[in-house]
Motif scaffolding. Structure first.
Motif, short mmCIF file in Angstrom:
data_model
loop_
_atom_site.label_atom_id
_atom_site.label_comp_id
_atom_site.label_asym_id
_atom_site.label_seq_id
_atom_site.Cartn_x
_atom_site.Cartn_y
_atom_site.Cartn_z
N GLY A 85 -43.82 21.01 -57.74
CA GLY A 85 -43.67 20.70 -56.33
C GLY A 85 -44.04 19.24 -56.10
N GLU A 86 -44.77 18.97 -55.03
CA GLU A 86 -45.20 17.60 -54.74
C GLU A 86 -46.69 17.52 -54.49
OE1 GLU A 86 -42.80 15.62 -51.83
OE2 GLU A 86 -40.95 16.22 -52.79
N ALA A 87 -47.44 18.54 -54.96
CA ALA A 87 -48.87 18.55 -54.71
C ALA A 87 -49.68 17.97 -55.88
CB ALA A 87 -49.34 19.97 -54.43
N ASP A 88 -49.25 18.24 -57.09
CA ASP A 88 -49.99 17.80 -58.27
C ASP A 88 -49.17 16.80 -59.07
OD1 ASP A 88 -52.21 19.53 -57.83
OD2 ASP A 88 -51.06 21.20 -58.64
N PHE A 89 -49.88 15.93 -59.79
CA PHE A 89 -49.22 14.87 -60.54
C PHE A 89 -49.67 14.90 -61.99
CE2 PHE A 89 -49.50 13.70 -56.16
CZ PHE A 89 -48.24 13.19 -55.89
N HIS A 90 -48.81 14.41 -62.87
CA HIS A 90 -49.21 14.27 -64.26
C HIS A 90 -48.75 12.93 -64.78
CE1 HIS A 90 -45.33 14.94 -66.48
NE2 HIS A 90 -44.99 15.56 -65.38
#
Length: 176
Positions: A85-90
């Motif tokens: 989604g657009e909540a977590d980043f890596h």
């Protein structure tokens, strides 16, 4: 546009002239072994255009080109992307074979962590790695990432690691 620099590397946005470099990473079975199936030239070119377009809407996110400072050689890619989604980043990286075993991945991750936290309000950044990719797991552990869980991505198992903002600015992470 330069994203950040390390002692030996420059990380910058890909430009329209960099399609061949992008293909060197995304079309290589050797480089993509633990990441995803390699792309054909046509698939890589389409993926490259998507990446360039992605920059327009996301100032920090995307796949970036990495070059050696000493001779300008293309080393590979470094990325900040949505995890789900657009909540977590890596963050991630993929290096060309000539750049393996030189400490570049560790150097990129060490500098990429504080850059992410200094330029976003997000409290956590993740990294995902194939369970068989022990070299990348070692890079993550050396740079302060902690194991979170085994998950699945595109039908394959992945190990998810994370680092919190308060750890990401510590002396061990910044390489001091």
């Amino acid at each position: 546009m330069v994203i950040f620099e390390t002692e030996r590397l420059v990380v910058r946005r890909f430009g329209p002239e960099d399609g061949e470099l992008f293909f060197q990473v995304n079309g290589s079975p050797e480089v993509m072994h633990f990441i995803r199936p390699p792309k054909s030239r046509e698939e890589s070119d389409a993926f490259f255009r998507e990446n360039l377009d992605f920059y327009l809407d996301h100032s920090l996110l995307g796949r970036f080109a990495v070059f050696a400072k000493n001779d300008g050689a293309f080393v590979g890619t470094f990325s900040y992307l949505y995890l789900s989604g657009e909540a977590d980043f890596h963050l991630g990286y993929a290096l060309v074979p000539g750049a393996w075993n030189k400490g570049y991945a560790t150097e990129l991750v060490r500098m990429g962590i504080p850059y992410f936290f200094e330029n976003t309000p997000h409290p956590v950044v993740h990294a995902i790695v194939s369970p068989e990719n022990h070299a990348s797991q070692n890079v993550l552990k050396k740079t302060g990432f902690l194991y979170k869980e085994r998950s699945e991505q595109a039908g394959s198992p992945v190990d998810v690691f994370y680092i919190n903002r308060n750890l990401g600015t510590g002396s061990a992470i910044a390489g001091r």
